[in-house]
Design a protein around this motif. Sequence first.
Motif, PDB file in Angstrom:
ATOM      1  N   MET A  17       0.851  -1.174   0.000  1.00 32.09           N
ATOM      2  CA  MET A  17       0.000   0.000   0.000  1.00 32.09           C
ATOM      3  C   MET A  17       0.898   1.239   0.000  1.00 32.09           C
ATOM      4  SD  MET A  17      -2.898   1.052   2.764  1.00 32.09           S
ATOM      5  CE  MET A  17      -4.355   1.483   1.902  1.00 32.09           C
ATOM      6  N   ARG A  18       0.694   2.102  -0.975  1.00 30.95           N
ATOM      7  CA  ARG A  18       1.474   3.343  -1.081  1.00 30.95           C
ATOM      8  C   ARG A  18       0.703   4.479  -0.426  1.00 30.95           C
ATOM      9  NH1 ARG A  18       6.412   4.144  -1.780  1.00 30.95           N
ATOM     10  NH2 ARG A  18       6.300   5.788  -3.286  1.00 30.95           N
ATOM     11  N   ILE A  19       1.426   5.305   0.360  1.00 25.18           N
ATOM     12  CA  ILE A  19       0.827   6.409   1.094  1.00 25.18           C
ATOM     13  C   ILE A  19       1.514   7.716   0.702  1.00 25.18           C
ATOM     14  CG2 ILE A  19       0.405   7.394   3.396  1.00 25.18           C
ATOM     15  CD1 ILE A  19      -1.115   4.746   2.835  1.00 25.18           C
ATOM     16  N   GLY A  20       0.716   8.753   0.509  1.00 24.43           N
ATOM     17  CA  GLY A  20       1.224  10.106   0.351  1.00 24.43           C
ATOM     18  C   GLY A  20       0.893  10.863   1.619  1.00 24.43           C
ATOM     19  N   LEU A  21       1.890  11.440   2.264  1.00 22.12           N
ATOM     20  CA  LEU A  21       1.696  12.129   3.537  1.00 22.12           C
ATOM     21  C   LEU A  21       1.997  13.612   3.376  1.00 22.12           C
ATOM     22  CD1 LEU A  21       1.164  12.127   6.591  1.00 22.12           C
ATOM     23  CD2 LEU A  21       3.547  11.422   6.917  1.00 22.12           C
ATOM     24  N   ILE A  22       1.049  14.428   3.806  1.00 20.17           N
ATOM     25  CA  ILE A  22       1.143  15.878   3.647  1.00 20.17           C
ATOM     26  C   ILE A  22       0.637  16.553   4.920  1.00 20.17           C
ATOM     27  CG2 ILE A  22      -1.153  16.032   2.604  1.00 20.17           C
ATOM     28  CD1 ILE A  22       0.012  18.139   0.642  1.00 20.17           C
ATOM     29  N   SER A  23       1.100  17.746   5.176  1.00 21.11           N
ATOM     30  CA  SER A  23       0.628  18.506   6.337  1.00 21.11           C
ATOM     31  C   SER A  23       0.805  19.991   6.078  1.00 21.11           C
ATOM     32  CB  SER A  23       1.430  18.094   7.583  1.00 21.11           C
ATOM     33  OG  SER A  23       0.899  18.720   8.733  1.00 21.11           O
ATOM     34  N   ASP A  24       0.127  20.763   6.893  1.00 15.86           N
ATOM     35  CA  ASP A  24       0.298  22.218   6.928  1.00 15.86           C
ATOM     36  C   ASP A  24       0.215  22.850   5.543  1.00 15.86           C
ATOM     37  OD1 ASP A  24       0.998  22.914   9.906  1.00 15.86           O
ATOM     38  OD2 ASP A  24       2.032  21.041   9.439  1.00 15.86           O
ATOM     39  N   THR A  25      -0.875  22.550   4.853  1.00 16.76           N
ATOM     40  CA  THR A  25      -1.119  23.174   3.548  1.00 16.76           C
ATOM     41  C   THR A  25      -1.600  24.611   3.704  1.00 16.76           C
ATOM     42  OG1 THR A  25      -3.256  22.025   3.583  1.00 16.76           O
ATOM     43  CG2 THR A  25      -1.531  21.087   2.197  1.00 16.76           C
ATOM     44  N   HIS A  26      -2.244  24.930   4.818  1.00 17.23           N
ATOM     45  CA  HIS A  26      -2.678  26.296   5.111  1.00 17.23           C
ATOM     46  C   HIS A  26      -3.403  26.941   3.931  1.00 17.23           C
ATOM     47  CE1 HIS A  26      -0.580  26.972   9.040  1.00 17.23           C
ATOM     48  NE2 HIS A  26       0.071  25.904   8.617  1.00 17.23           N
ATOM     49  N   PHE A  57       1.716  12.271  -5.926  1.00 21.12           N
ATOM     50  CA  PHE A  57       0.796  11.322  -5.293  1.00 21.12           C
ATOM     51  C   PHE A  57      -0.023  10.519  -6.313  1.00 21.12           C
ATOM     52  CE2 PHE A  57       0.322  13.756  -0.972  1.00 21.12           C
ATOM     53  CZ  PHE A  57       1.619  13.408  -0.649  1.00 21.12           C
ATOM     54  N   LYS A  58       0.343  10.584  -7.584  1.00 20.53           N
ATOM     55  CA  LYS A  58      -0.461   9.921  -8.617  1.00 20.53           C
ATOM     56  C   LYS A  58      -0.527   8.405  -8.433  1.00 20.53           C
ATOM     57  CE  LYS A  58       3.042   9.547 -12.305  1.00 20.53           C
ATOM     58  NZ  LYS A  58       4.226   9.844 -11.539  1.00 20.53           N
ATOM     59  N   ASP A  59       0.495   7.797  -7.857  1.00 19.49           N
ATOM     60  CA  ASP A  59       0.529   6.345  -7.701  1.00 19.49           C
ATOM     61  C   ASP A  59       0.263   5.875  -6.272  1.00 19.49           C
ATOM     62  OD1 ASP A  59       1.092   5.916 -10.427  1.00 19.49           O
ATOM     63  OD2 ASP A  59       3.228   6.269 -10.093  1.00 19.49           O
ATOM     64  N   VAL A  60      -0.179   6.760  -5.389  1.00 19.67           N
ATOM     65  CA  VAL A  60      -0.454   6.337  -4.016  1.00 19.67           C
ATOM     66  C   VAL A  60      -1.872   5.763  -3.922  1.00 19.67           C
ATOM     67  CG1 VAL A  60       1.144   8.053  -3.071  1.00 19.67           C
ATOM     68  CG2 VAL A  60      -1.321   8.551  -3.095  1.00 19.67           C
ATOM     69  N   ASP A  61      -2.070   4.938  -2.912  1.00 21.51           N
ATOM     70  CA  ASP A  61      -3.392   4.363  -2.663  1.00 21.51           C
ATOM     71  C   ASP A  61      -4.232   5.251  -1.756  1.00 21.51           C
ATOM     72  OD1 ASP A  61      -3.008   1.778  -4.064  1.00 21.51           O
ATOM     73  OD2 ASP A  61      -1.432   1.531  -2.561  1.00 21.51           O
TER      74      ASP A  61
END
Length: 167
Positions: free
Chosen positions: A1-10, A21-25
């Motif tokens: 399982m592929r994960i894209g992790l992001i934070s603080d986009t504000h 993130f095109k290939d993340v689940d």
Amino acid sequence: MRIGLISDTHSYLCEKVFFHFKDVDEIWHAGDVGNVEVWDKLSEFKPSVGVYGNIDDQTIRSILPEYQFIIRNTARILIIHIAGAPEKYNTRVNQLIKEYQPQYLICGHSHIIKIVNDRVKKVLYINPGAAGVHGFHHIRTLLRFTISENGQLTDMQAIELGKRGSV
């Protein structure tokens, strides 16, 4: 399982996020989303899990919880925006770690990308830094990784989106 992790986009979502993130689940957002449009774009693009952060208003807080405990491929994951630092977690996070015993603690808030093995709490602390243009960070960052079938994180990649002030 592929994960894209992001934070603080504000309230700012760089178009490069969709490429990386095109290939993340799944996409996980560790708080300070900023506005519902950012959350809608992410969750329409890929299945998404998120929490609210300290800058998020009641609209975001009505959609996202303070924290999430999830299990993916046997991995026990706690996601919360403000955690404190490894071995110096805030009271709330210490309670949640005790209750859920996660293997992985995902957080944001500091705007500093950091991955630390906390041997005391037996948790891998993961902060993807900040992907937005507001804050004191110099480079906008996110993380991408795989959760293996036995719950181990592999193929961790730190991705730079560009300088904070550049759009």
